[in-house]
Design an enzyme around this catalytic site. Sequence first.
Site, PDB file in Angstrom:
ATOM      1  CB  THR A 104      20.425  -0.586  -8.742  1.00 12.33           C
ATOM      2  OG1 THR A 104      21.058  -1.861  -8.811  1.00 12.33           O
ATOM      3  CG2 THR A 104      21.345   0.485  -9.274  1.00 12.33           C
ATOM      4  CG  ASP A 105      20.119  -5.386  -6.007  1.00 12.39           C
ATOM      5  OD1 ASP A 105      20.148  -5.175  -7.240  1.00 12.39           O
ATOM      6  OD2 ASP A 105      20.906  -6.168  -5.428  1.00 12.39           O
TER       7      ASP A 105
ATOM      8  CB  SER B 193      20.451  -1.522  -1.787  1.00 14.13           C
ATOM      9  OG  SER B 193      20.077  -2.286  -2.900  1.00 14.13           O
ATOM     10  CB  SER B 194      20.180  -7.230  -0.414  1.00 14.23           C
ATOM     11  OG  SER B 194      20.250  -7.304  -1.802  1.00 14.23           O
TER      12      SER B 194
ATOM     13  CB  THR C  81      26.998  -1.634  -7.760  1.00 16.21           C
ATOM     14  OG1 THR C  81      26.374  -2.872  -7.446  1.00 16.21           O
ATOM     15  CG2 THR C  81      28.016  -1.864  -8.854  1.00 16.21           C
TER      16      THR C  81
ATOM     17  CB  THR D  83       9.542  -0.988 -10.959  1.00 15.53           C
ATOM     18  OG1 THR D  83       9.612  -2.272 -10.413  1.00 15.53           O
ATOM     19  CG2 THR D  83       9.365  -1.078 -12.440  1.00 15.53           C
TER      20      THR D  83
ATOM     21  CB  THR E  95      -1.823  -4.973 -11.925  1.00 19.12           C
ATOM     22  OG1 THR E  95      -1.498  -5.888 -12.980  1.00 19.12           O
ATOM     23  CG2 THR E  95      -1.118  -3.649 -12.191  1.00 19.12           C
ATOM     24  CD  GLN E  96       0.878 -11.685 -11.345  1.00 21.19           C
ATOM     25  OE1 GLN E  96       1.448 -12.469 -12.077  1.00 21.19           O
ATOM     26  NE2 GLN E  96       0.342 -12.040 -10.194  1.00 21.19           N
ATOM     27  CB  CYS E  97       0.566  -5.758 -15.583  1.00 22.40           C
ATOM     28  SG  CYS E  97      -0.550  -7.004 -16.187  1.00 22.40           S
TER      29      CYS E  97
HETATM   30  N1  ASP Z   1      23.627  -5.426  -4.989  1.00 22.43           N
HETATM   31  C1  ASP Z   1      23.809  -4.028  -5.304  1.00 22.43           C
HETATM   32  C2  ASP Z   1      22.982  -3.196  -4.340  1.00 22.43           C
HETATM   33  O1  ASP Z   1      21.818  -3.035  -4.544  1.00 22.43           O
HETATM   34  C3  ASP Z   1      23.434  -3.767  -6.711  1.00 22.43           C
HETATM   35  C4  ASP Z   1      23.636  -2.337  -7.172  1.00 22.43           C
HETATM   36  O2  ASP Z   1      23.985  -1.420  -6.463  1.00 22.43           O
HETATM   37  O3  ASP Z   1      23.447  -2.112  -8.369  1.00 22.43           O
HETATM   38  O4  ASP Z   1      23.512  -2.729  -3.373  1.00 22.43           O
END
Ligand code: ASP
Length: 344
Positions: free
Chosen positions: A93-94, A62-63, A17, A169, A280-282
Amino acid sequence: MNRKKEISVLLIYTGGTIGMVNDPVTGSLVPVDFEHISDQVPELKKFGYNIRSVSFNPVSDSSNIDPEMWIKMATVIEDHVADYDGFVVLHGTDTMAYSASALSFMLENLQKSVIFTGSQLPIGVLRTDGKENLITAIEIAASQDNGRPMVPEVCIYFDNKLMRGNRTTKISAEHFDAFDSPNYPPLAEVGLHIRFNNKFINFPDPHRDMIVHKIFNNNIAVLKLFPGLNSNFVKATVNTPGLKALIIESFGSGNAPTYSWFTEELKGFIARGGLILNITQCHGGSVEMGLYETSREMLRAGVLSGKDITSEASVTKLMNLLGRYNDTDKIISSISVSMAGEMS
Ligand code: ASP
């Protein structure tokens, strides 16, 4: 002449982003080139450091980041490690927590700072968080004490906190405070000053060279437990062709249903040479196998404890260990110990 060497930082732009603009046709956010970022942050010229940049081509949301791109990031760092005092990786960030974790396992005995950052709002937007994140990440990557980097680790810097990358995370798709490190204190906190928490920072042996582990094996799966889990789904998962390791995101301190069909499927997978790691999923806390009867069954079946590792670190650690070693015993012994400060 006793002239102080100019501090140098390499920016590695992978996308995200921070450098996105709205596509004129679809209206969706898409990443654009690095010039766009540097045009928006003229402050970069005021640092007095030698700041250079390299950009992925193409840059990605980043996906779309995958092990190939982790290898690319690590290779850029490896190729330039002698030329720069520190590195800043601009990343979406993803999946930033996955990439920072992956790099922490790849770059054994890292002697320089590698600081991941990005933003929730594009850098061209008035209220962007990208400028502060980028400027401070550079300052941290350049920070030294007696000629040695203050934080020779792979970290994420976001919203005034510097965190060990493999402890992080993503916790918010809305707030600027997008990352947390639930099981490890911040390595630095930023206000008027940058305050480093030295006692929590790992310093490598300065006499050993960096080793880069570039092979990943993605024959792994993550199974998140929920009440009412379907046996066909579990059967299908553990019988996935080629599957070598399964991460179970269990309840609380590592608990799972004690249905016999569930335990039998896990035992069968382990008997066929598979590895199972219990995390753990916590959001915070640790697996303690044997604390409850509902985790003792898994312990008896041969499931390994991931202790307080995050899901992101467990995925990347397993892929990296499976890439490094063929010997299952070697992988088992490495899973249970901290390789880059990812577990307590
Ligand atoms: N979809 C964006 C990415 O991870 C979200 C971000 O950068 O905050 O590339």
